[in-house]
Design a protein around this motif. Structure first.
Motif, mmCIF file in Angstrom:
data_model
loop_
_atom_site.group_PDB
_atom_site.id
_atom_site.type_symbol
_atom_site.label_atom_id
_atom_site.label_comp_id
_atom_site.label_asym_id
_atom_site.label_seq_id
_atom_site.Cartn_x
_atom_site.Cartn_y
_atom_site.Cartn_z
ATOM 1 N N THR A 116 0.864 -1.177 0.000
ATOM 2 C CA THR A 116 0.000 0.000 0.000
ATOM 3 C C THR A 116 0.904 1.232 0.000
ATOM 4 O O THR A 116 1.530 1.541 1.017
ATOM 5 C CB THR A 116 -0.898 0.013 1.248
ATOM 6 N N ALA A 117 0.997 1.874 -1.148
ATOM 7 C CA ALA A 117 2.008 2.914 -1.336
ATOM 8 C C ALA A 117 1.936 3.988 -0.253
ATOM 9 O O ALA A 117 2.929 4.344 0.372
ATOM 10 C CB ALA A 117 1.846 3.539 -2.714
ATOM 11 N N LYS A 118 0.713 4.450 0.006
ATOM 12 C CA LYS A 118 0.584 5.578 0.928
ATOM 13 C C LYS A 118 0.967 5.204 2.359
ATOM 14 O O LYS A 118 1.266 6.064 3.177
ATOM 15 C CB LYS A 118 -0.859 6.093 0.913
ATOM 16 N N ALA A 119 0.908 3.879 2.639
ATOM 17 C CA ALA A 119 1.183 3.451 4.004
ATOM 18 C C ALA A 119 2.575 3.845 4.440
ATOM 19 O O ALA A 119 2.813 4.217 5.583
ATOM 20 C CB ALA A 119 1.019 1.940 4.122
ATOM 21 N N TRP A 120 3.508 3.789 3.476
ATOM 22 C CA TRP A 120 4.894 4.102 3.845
ATOM 23 C C TRP A 120 5.059 5.604 4.043
ATOM 24 O O TRP A 120 5.872 6.033 4.853
ATOM 25 C CB TRP A 120 5.861 3.534 2.816
ATOM 26 N N ASP A 121 4.236 6.371 3.308
ATOM 27 C CA ASP A 121 4.271 7.822 3.557
ATOM 28 C C ASP A 121 3.678 8.142 4.918
ATOM 29 O O ASP A 121 4.045 9.124 5.555
ATOM 30 C CB ASP A 121 3.464 8.573 2.470
ATOM 31 N N ALA A 122 2.746 7.294 5.368
ATOM 32 C CA ALA A 122 2.052 7.560 6.633
ATOM 33 C C ALA A 122 2.920 7.254 7.833
ATOM 34 O O ALA A 122 2.468 7.350 8.964
ATOM 35 C CB ALA A 122 0.755 6.772 6.690
ATOM 36 N N GLY A 123 4.123 6.794 7.582
ATOM 37 C CA GLY A 123 5.042 6.571 8.695
ATOM 38 C C GLY A 123 5.102 5.128 9.150
ATOM 39 O O GLY A 123 5.329 4.855 10.327
ATOM 40 N N ALA A 124 4.898 4.205 8.201
ATOM 41 C CA ALA A 124 4.912 2.787 8.559
ATOM 42 C C ALA A 124 6.235 2.373 9.183
ATOM 43 O O ALA A 124 6.289 1.448 9.978
ATOM 44 C CB ALA A 124 4.636 1.932 7.322
ATOM 45 N N ILE A 125 7.277 3.093 8.812
ATOM 46 C CA ILE A 125 8.610 2.722 9.285
ATOM 47 C C ILE A 125 8.707 2.805 10.804
ATOM 48 O O ILE A 125 9.506 2.115 11.429
ATOM 49 C CB ILE A 125 9.673 3.630 8.611
ATOM 50 N N PRO B 53 7.867 -0.922 13.066
ATOM 51 C CA PRO B 53 8.910 -1.848 13.548
ATOM 52 C C PRO B 53 9.797 -1.201 14.614
ATOM 53 O O PRO B 53 10.171 -1.853 15.585
ATOM 54 C CB PRO B 53 9.722 -2.169 12.290
ATOM 55 N N PHE B 54 10.039 0.104 14.435
ATOM 56 C CA PHE B 54 10.854 0.845 15.400
ATOM 57 C C PHE B 54 10.231 0.757 16.796
ATOM 58 O O PHE B 54 10.896 0.420 17.777
ATOM 59 C CB PHE B 54 10.948 2.301 14.908
ATOM 60 N N GLY B 55 8.902 1.008 16.867
ATOM 61 C CA GLY B 55 8.195 0.953 18.157
ATOM 62 C C GLY B 55 8.213 -0.440 18.745
ATOM 63 O O GLY B 55 8.436 -0.628 19.944
ATOM 64 N N ILE B 56 7.996 -1.439 17.879
ATOM 65 C CA ILE B 56 7.963 -2.816 18.367
ATOM 66 C C ILE B 56 9.331 -3.205 18.916
ATOM 67 O O ILE B 56 9.435 -3.874 19.956
ATOM 68 C CB ILE B 56 7.498 -3.769 17.241
ATOM 69 N N ILE B 57 10.399 -2.738 18.220
ATOM 70 C CA ILE B 57 11.748 -3.053 18.698
ATOM 71 C C ILE B 57 11.966 -2.460 20.085
ATOM 72 O O ILE B 57 12.536 -3.119 20.964
ATOM 73 C CB ILE B 57 12.803 -2.547 17.687
ATOM 74 N N ILE B 58 11.459 -1.264 20.300
ATOM 75 C CA ILE B 58 11.611 -0.656 21.627
ATOM 76 C C ILE B 58 10.957 -1.518 22.694
ATOM 77 O O ILE B 58 11.528 -1.777 23.757
ATOM 78 C CB ILE B 58 11.020 0.772 21.633
ATOM 79 N N PHE B 59 9.749 -2.009 22.382
ATOM 80 C CA PHE B 59 9.055 -2.865 23.343
ATOM 81 C C PHE B 59 9.859 -4.149 23.590
ATOM 82 O O PHE B 59 10.031 -4.587 24.730
ATOM 83 C CB PHE B 59 7.655 -3.191 22.824
ATOM 84 N N ILE B 60 10.375 -4.737 22.511
ATOM 85 C CA ILE B 60 11.163 -5.969 22.652
ATOM 86 C C ILE B 60 12.402 -5.701 23.510
ATOM 87 O O ILE B 60 12.760 -6.516 24.375
ATOM 88 C CB ILE B 60 11.548 -6.533 21.265
ATOM 89 N N ILE B 61 13.032 -4.522 23.290
ATOM 90 C CA ILE B 61 14.203 -4.191 24.104
ATOM 91 C C ILE B 61 13.824 -4.124 25.576
ATOM 92 O O ILE B 61 14.532 -4.645 26.439
ATOM 93 C CB ILE B 61 14.822 -2.844 23.638
ATOM 94 N N SER B 62 12.652 -3.538 25.858
ATOM 95 C CA SER B 62 12.256 -3.439 27.270
ATOM 96 C C SER B 62 12.031 -4.842 27.854
ATOM 97 O O SER B 62 12.358 -5.095 29.014
ATOM 98 C CB SER B 62 11.011 -2.571 27.428
ATOM 99 N N ILE B 63 11.492 -5.747 27.022
ATOM 100 C CA ILE B 63 11.278 -7.121 27.519
ATOM 101 C C ILE B 63 12.615 -7.808 27.759
ATOM 102 O O ILE B 63 12.854 -8.424 28.803
ATOM 103 C CB ILE B 63 10.414 -7.925 26.526
ATOM 104 N N ILE B 64 13.520 -7.642 26.766
ATOM 105 C CA ILE B 64 14.823 -8.310 26.903
ATOM 106 C C ILE B 64 15.567 -7.784 28.125
ATOM 107 O O ILE B 64 16.130 -8.554 28.911
ATOM 108 C CB ILE B 64 15.662 -8.117 25.619
#
Lengths: 437, 234, 337
Positions: A80-89, A92-103
């Motif tokens: 979905t082209a617009k999704a990447w403009d909407a800040g999809a990136i 994963p960044f947010g999820i990684i932060i959560f994973i770091i807190s778990i680790i």
């Protein structure tokens, strides 16, 4: 030799059973059943290597199959082209932060020398902090993505690659998740492991149902690409028209049979490939050691064999196989519908297949997959026929009769339960017992 | 004349005989100990006498009555009490409930026996509402013995009563066993600590490889040079 | 006043529903725990036993309503409960006789009995759908409310209303009665004590002259009773659909394990831990903070930790966490190999 004849006989009867459907109902239906039989067999193989060879109780079939389905979306749908403009990136960044807190909380738990009470408090705040940080980062882009034409997209989309790639990717995805699940839960006793895997698979389904940005949730993803031609394209091919004339059946039916047959061929190749690999693995020292561990965990442990690693290996392999089968199933359906993932159909039915086929025997799992799927589909008409036979002398306006006929379809649950119980009681080794090697 | 008499017992697991023509017994009001090295068949002898293990040859008598073919529960009714070596209490039941379960098959009032057990083991009375599993090893053994006493048995059978308790606790436990015998209950026990056991025993049976090696009074066995060298560490 | 409003809000949306759902889970978890400790397997068919009990209640309710037997504004379902309990017990005993008994005598591994219970789950689920159909059934009759929001507002003059449904009241009261009876039985009667003794140490129980077949019989009587009541109360409160009872098994297992399997007190605590976490984590706190915070401090959004779609998933997450961190549960339970 006796065993081989026995196996061939069973497969032959299965083949005849399915042909009956072709002759008396329709070849289209026969092939539909056949294709799903193959997928069921592959899932059974995945459980069989875990339960039959290592004694691991995995009740998470549903979750791994759904992960395979998710791989279909990620691999094959157009992005979905617009999704990447909407800040999809940022997601994963947010999820990684959560994973770091778990680790880091795991590290605090294992490495720091603090008192248990302090650890609980620190970990609680670490995880809460990680969670809300993640939500803070990912909520706005998710909201934006889900707002993009929600009737059609509203999700990230995929990589627009050929769908067949999603099968191995589905296996890998399942393997990756299985690694984490196995790492944390394989130390549990068998019935706790069963409940834990069932619980985790439910969580996976809940995520797929509700995270619209990833899988469109209950809005489903329709129109997945196919690895085989479309019926409508086939119908204009000259050779198809010729076949139509030759067999004297409508072109719509013949085109659909061709599509299903092509699926059957691909699926068969995969089934045979997995079967061969598993047979080789079982005959190898690795497989022998696995069974040694299953049969006598204590002494194998004393001999210095690393049970945990072995169990993890087998858990990952089995789950990956289920992931592959799950991906194939979603491709065959042409759509991803999270609500269809039910433990009864995906987890427990597969277990019935393995037990009835014969725990520990790969051929058994395949025949179990075929037989149980066949009856799962066919016991509905059979049940209806059965009820109408026994109520044939009652008039059609009778309330009891109409009630029975209405609910006849549910006989299949009773039927499945009964054959599982009968097998466990009178032939606990199943149709094709484990070969003592 | 023995009160409880296992006569020429031959038995074992599957086809392997552990005991061969082994004879053990205890007289009324006395203590008898079965001693011997590891694997001599001491616990097997206890289990076969109590009926937990089927015997191939030989007979078991209680008060001159042939009880060879009775179930363990039926032997309890006939007046036998048995304390297994391990798992001999109900851990999540309170001490008092453990004792009550000992008297389960008795339908009459058992408060007098309960008093007797509490007199014998005062610490149990003190902790009667505590979960038995939370007690110390020695106290747990007391619960186990007390439970077996609740049916007023003629014979009390103890399988390694001192297993897993400290020497001091063992000594007081043996003291209690002597008291029990003085009250008229015969005690037949298996012991790893042969020396201490023989010291309080009226009769001792030394087993080796499932056969009777020596049978004599406790004192005589303690003085026997061969027995001392082979089994009592000099 | 604002503080009172916020408290009523919490009572209305968290405390009362939490107590109700928690009681239902606790009764279910007690059933699972008792089968686990005495018969030594995880009974996946327990949800279907609950469903069977509810179905019996519904059928009997229909019969009573058809014959015009009424008890004022009291729900008919509660009146017929003793009868449907008997049906459920008979069904459990039949299943035990024809299915579970064999594996007990064979001294099969507990995981085999677990797989057997899945067969029973399928069979019972099919039987129920065959008899009553898969559709939604509402069988609540009589007075619907003990306390209506409107009346409460009139009475107190507060902004927030407090509602207590009859089903909530009935659930909580009946659960308390049943739990008191159960604990009295287990701790004060000779049979109850012998049942605990049997679950503690089977061998020693046999030596003590405890009859195992009697223990098994009583176990199923208790399990059937608990299953029937738990199922009926859940069905009265929400609505009855055979499908949902299959999914109820996992939250119930969660409750049993979180509290410590094999410990009846643990099962009850576990039930409330699960129900309150589900509600607390998925509750939108916006209105709550609206009452207690000054206007300009009020943040945007619903102030929800997880969306309500994840309500049931919360119980699975807690289950998995407990299994990983402390498999013996809050109250140390029994571990049966």
């Amino acid at each position: 030799m006796q065993d081989k004849q026995h196996i061939i006989l069973l497969f032959l009867s299965m083949f005849i059973l399915i042909s009956f459907v072709g002759f008396f109902q329709s070849w289209n239906l026969a092939l539909t059943i056949f294709n799903l039989c193959i997928i069921s067999s592959i899932m059974s193989l995945g459980i069989n290597i875990q339960w039959g060879n290592a004694g691991i109780v995995n009740f998470g079939v549903m979750g791994f199959a759904a992960l395979g389905g998710l791989a279909n979306i990620i691999v094959s749908m157009p992005p979905t082209a617009k999704a990447w403009d909407a800040g999809a990136i940022f997601i994963p960044f947010g999820i990684i932060i959560f994973i770091i807190s778990i680790i880091s909380s795991i590290l605090v738990w294992l490495k720091s020398g603090l008192s248990t009470k302090k650890k609980y408090i620190i970990n609680f705040f670490l995880i809460i902090l990680g969670y809300f940080l993640m939500r803070y980062i990912i909520d706005p882009p998710i909201k934006a993505i889900e707002a993009i034409d929600p009737a059609k997209t509203g999700y990230l989309g995929g990589l627009a690659l050929p769908v067949i790639i999603s099968w191995p990717i589905g296996g890998l995805l399942a393997a990756l998740i299985a690694y984490f699940i196995g790492k944390i839960s394989l130390g549990l006793r068998s019935d706790y492991l069963a409940i834990a895997t069932l619980g985790i698979s439910e969580i996976i389904i809940y995520i797929l149902k509700n995270e619209d940005w990833l899988s469109r949730g209950v809005k489903n993803v329709n129109g997945l690409p196919r690895p085989v031609p479309y019926e409508i394209d086939l119908q204009s091919e000259p050779w198809v028209l010729e076949l139509t004339k030759f067999f004297n059946i409508p072109v719509s039916e013949i085109s659909s049979i061709i599509v299903k047959l092509s699926y059957s061929c691909i699926f068969l190749v995969i089934l045979i490939g997995i079967l061969l690999l598993l047979e080789i693995a079982q005959k190898s020292p690795w497989g022998r050691m696995m069974r040694a561990i299953r049969d006598n965990e204590v002494s194998a442990n004393a001999m210095g064999k690393d049970i945990k690693t072995r169990h993890l290996q087998v858990f990952i392999i089995g789950s990956a196989i289920i992931g592959i089968a799950g991906a194939m199933l979603t491709t065959l359906d042409g759509q991803f519908t999270p609500v269809t993932y039910q433990p009864l159909r995906f987890t427990f039915l597969i277990w019935i297949m393995v037990i009835i086929g014969g725990s520990g025997n790969n051929y058994g799992s395949i025949i179990g997959g075929f037989l149980i799927w066949f009856f799962w589909v066919q016991s509905e008409p059979l049940g209806l026929w059965f009820i109408s036979q026994i109520t044939s002398h009652i008039s059609d306006t009778n309330i009891i009769k109409s009630h029975l006929l209405e609910n006849a379809a549910h006989i299949r649950l009773m039927f499945m339960g009964t054959i599982l119980l009968i097998t466990l009681r009178f032939a606990p080794k199943g149709l094709i017992p484990e070969v003592k090697r | 004349m023995y009160l409880l008499h296992g006569k020429n017992i031959t038995c074992g697991y599957d086809t392997v005989d552990i005991l061969t023509e082994c004879t053990v017994g205890v007289k009324k009001g006395e203590i008898a100990s079965i001693v011997g090295p590891n694997g001599a068949g001491k616990s097997t002898a206890m289990k076969s006498i109590f009926g937990l293990l089927k015997i191939r040859l030989g007979k078991i008598f209680l008060d001159n009555e042939d009880i060879t073919n009775l179930l363990p529960q039926e032997r309890v009714l006939k007046g036998m009490g048995y304390v297994p070596q391990t798992n001999n209490i109900f851990p999540t039941l309170s001490v008092q409930e453990n004792l009550e379960m000992g008297a389960f098959i008795q339908h009459e009032d058992f408060s007098d026996i309960l008093d007797y057990v509490y007199d014998l083991f005062p610490v149990l009375k003190e902790k009667r509402n505590q979960q038995a599993g939370e007690l110390s090893g020695g106290q747990r053994q007391q619960v186990a013995v007390g439970r077996a006493l609740m049916t007023k048995p003629k014979v009390l059978m103890l399988d390694e009563p001192s297993a897993g308790v400290s020497p001091i606790v063992m000594e007081s436990l043996f003291q209690k066993i002597v008291e029990i015998a003085q009250q008229g209950t015969a005690v037949l026990m298996v012991e790893q600590n042969a020396k201490q056991a023989l010291e309080i025993s009226d009769l001792g049976f030394v087993l080796n490889q499932g056969r009777n090696l020596y049978t004599d009074t406790g004192k005589a066995l303690l003085l026997n040079k061969d027995v001392r060298q082979a089994f009592l560490g000099g | 006043m604002e503080i009172l409003n916020s408290f009523i809000l919490i009572a209305n949306y968290i405390i009362i529903p939490g107590l109700t759902y928690g009681s239902q889970l606790a009764l279910g978890a007690l059933g699972i725990t008792i089968v686990y400790t005495v018969l030594r397997f995880s009974n996946f068919a327990h949800g279907e036993f609950m469903s069977f009990g509810t179905m019996s209640t519904i059928l009997l309710t229909w019969v009573f309503i058809d014959s015009n037997i009424k008890f004022g504004t009291f729900p008919t379902a509660i009146i017929v409960l003793p009868l449907s309990i008997i049906f459920t017990i008979i069904y459990c005993l039949l299943i035990d006789k024809f299915v579970f008994k064999f594996y007990r005598q064979q001294k099969s591994k507990s995981v085999i009995a677990l797989i057997v219970s899945i067969g029973v789950m399928f069979f019972t689920g099919g039987l129920i759908r065959f008899i009553i159909g898969p559709g939604d059934k509402n069988f609540m009759d009589g007075e619907r409310f003990i306390l209506k929001a409107k009346d409460f507002k009139m009475l107190t003059g507060l902004n927030e209303g407090l509602t207590i449904k009859s089903t909530q009241g009935v659930t909580i009261i009946l659960s308390i009665i049943l739990v008191i009876l159960l604990f009295w039985f287990l701790n004060k009667t000779k049979t109850g004590k012998s049942m605990r003794a049997y679950s503690d140490n089977q061998e020693l129980a046999l030596l003590s002259g405890i009859n195992p077949e009697r223990i098994v019989l009583i176990t199923w009587i208790i399990t059937g009773t608990l299953a029937c009541v738990a199922g009926t109360l859940y069905g009265l409160d929400k609505s009855y659909k055979p499908f949902t009872y299959l999914h109820l098994v996992l939250p119930i297992f969660a409750a049993a394990i979180v509290g410590g399997v094999g410990n009846p007190i643990g099962a009850i605590i576990g039930g409330f831990v699960i129900s309150f976490s589900e509600l607390l984590i998925t509750f939108a706190y916006k209105k709550f903070f609206f009452y207690i915070l000054p206007d300009n401090f009020l943040p945007d959004g619903l102030l929800q930790i997880l969306s309500t779609d994840y309500k049931i998933a919360v119980s699975f997450i807690i289950l998995v966490l407990v299994l990983l961190i402390k498999p013996t549960g809050i109250y140390k339970g029994k571990i049966i190999e």
